[in-house]
Design an enzyme around this catalytic site. Structure first.
Site: not given
Ligand code: NDP
Ligand code: GDR
Length: 326
Positions: A127, A129, A151
């Site tokens: 990520s 992050e 995270y």
């Molecule tokens: P989501 O939060 O939508 O999905 C996370 C998944 O992980 C869910 O299917 C959840 O299952 C599963 N999970 C949680 N805990 C466990 C566990 N103990 N064992 C097995 N599975 C588990 O995330 P995204 O689809 O958005 O992201 C996918 C991956 O990419 C994640 O690893 C995230 O950190 C990473 N990522 C995402 C980004 C983004 O912008 N979306 C950017 C960069 C990285 P359940 O439904 O049961 O909770």
């Molecule tokens: P992020 O996504 O932390 O970048 O992680 P999120 O959408 O939670 O936050 C993005 C930015 O928005 C600001 N923010 C708020 N965020 C949330 N959730 N709720 C609010 O009300 C709010 N107001 C402002 C946050 O402070 C932050 O700066 C996502 C996840 O998908 C991670 O798993 C992944 O790795 C990274 O993106 C890349």
């Protein structure tokens, strides 16, 4: 027929990746956790051809069993505690799943393949992050990592462990350093979906304001459907490697609000948005901007959906869902 095992199948990316792989003719398997996971039905509705296996990233024997049952050519590790804000509240749990879970799965794959290390290709969901308090802009594969949350720290561990298994055992293990990617399937706890849902409800007269945190943070936002393609492309390369996946544009939360409210004809959203301390973070990632030049040059990948198209897609989907009462 190639086969793949996806952890995190119930999440945003898991669903898009499953659709992509099924369309390519894969035999797709997914790992589902919990004794009565409510999102299991979502998977069976959207991608009924996926075969589900019970398991948890914190339970290594369940991973070994899922690998035996599915015998995949490719493993995509998308499972994680993925909500940054939650990771401060549950730092140990985040570490167990998002950090140690990667080691558990890498080790399970290593035991599964034995001496035949080429048998399985591995993808780790790293990520942006990990860049946290950014040390240079734009961020690329060689940028110093400086995570700002439990995270982010957990993802750095998983990232380096993936590289370590590649270097130690010759495993085809790649890490995609993906910047934020969104869609109508994004969880409502993340800011973009929180906004698109609120805008839909406000415009339909069902809500009068939305509470948010820091509006000045900037992110490099793309569309999740584009990003899962980059994951697949990484595993089709002769050599495993690490790639940044990003759009190369950065926008603030305010920019997102501008476009989302304008989509429903509201030009001045300031009376409709209130800031609330509860949504501020102990340590913020102020600005992210990715350089995906390597993914473009080596994988031939580029994003298709623009930022305005992404915002419109999300608001439209939430308008439709709210009207239908979903
Ligand atoms: P989501 O939060 O939508 O999905 C996370 C998944 O992980 C869910 O299917 C959840 O299952 C599963 N999970 C949680 N805990 C466990 C566990 N103990 N064992 C097995 N599975 C588990 O995330 P995204 O689809 O958005 O992201 C996918 C991956 O990419 C994640 O690893 C995230 O950190 C990473 N990522 C995402 C980004 C983004 O912008 N979306 C950017 C960069 C990285 P359940 O439904 O049961 O909770
Ligand atoms: P992020 O996504 O932390 O970048 O992680 P999120 O959408 O939670 O936050 C993005 C930015 O928005 C600001 N923010 C708020 N965020 C949330 N959730 N709720 C609010 O009300 C709010 N107001 C402002 C946050 O402070 C932050 O700066 C996502 C996840 O998908 C991670 O798993 C992944 O790795 C990274 O993106 C890349």
């Amino acid at each position: 027929m190639p086969s793949a095992l996806i952890t995190g199948i119930t999440g945003q990316d898991g669903l898009y990746l499953a659709e992509l792989l099924l369309a390519k003719g894969y035999d797709v398997h997914g790992l589902v956790r919990g004794q009565n996971n409510p999102k299991r039905d979502l998977v069976t509705d959207l991608v009924p051809d996926v075969q589900l296996h019970f398991g948890d990233l914190t339970d290594m024997s369940s991973l070994i069993r899922a690998l035996r049952e599915s015998d995949p050519d490719e493993v995509y590790n998308l499972g994680a505690v993925s909500f940054v804000a939650y990771s401060w509240e549950n730092a140990h749990l985040t570490t167990d799943v998002t950090a140690t879970g990667v080691l558990n799965l890498l080790e399970a794959v290593r035991l599964h393949v034995g001496s035949d290390v080429d048998r399985v290709r591995f993808y780790q969901a790293s990520s942006s992050e990990m860049f946290g308090k950014v040390q240079e802009t734009p961020q690329h594969e060689g940028t110093l990592l400086w995570p700002r949350s439990p995270y982010g720290v957990a993802k750095v561990y998983g990232h380096h462990m993936t590289i370590n298994y590649r270097e130690s055992y010759g495993m085809h293990a790649s890490s995609g350093i993906l910047f934020n990617h969104e869609s109508p399937r994004r969880g409502p706890e993340f800011v973009t979906r929180k906004i698109s849902q609120a805008v839909a409800r406000i415009s339909l007269g069902l809500q009068d304001h939305v509470l948010l945190g820091n509006l000045d943070a900037r992110r490099d936002w793309g569309f999740a459907g584009d990003y899962v393609e980059a994951m697949w492309l990484m595993l089709q390369q002769p050599q495993a490697d690490d790639y940044v996946v990003a759009t190369g544009e950065t926008h603030s939360i305010r920019d997102f609000l501008d476009l989302a409210f304008a989509h429903v004809g509201i030009e001045d959203w300031t009376p409709l948005v209130r800031q609330d301390e509860r949504f501020m973070r102990p340590a913020e990632v102020d600005v992210l901007l990715g350089d995906a030049g390597k993914a473009r040059d080596v994988l031939g990948w580029k994003p298709r959906v623009s930022f305005p198209e992404l915002v419109a897609m999300m608001v439209e989907a939430d308008l439709e869902a709210t009207r239908q009462g979903w």
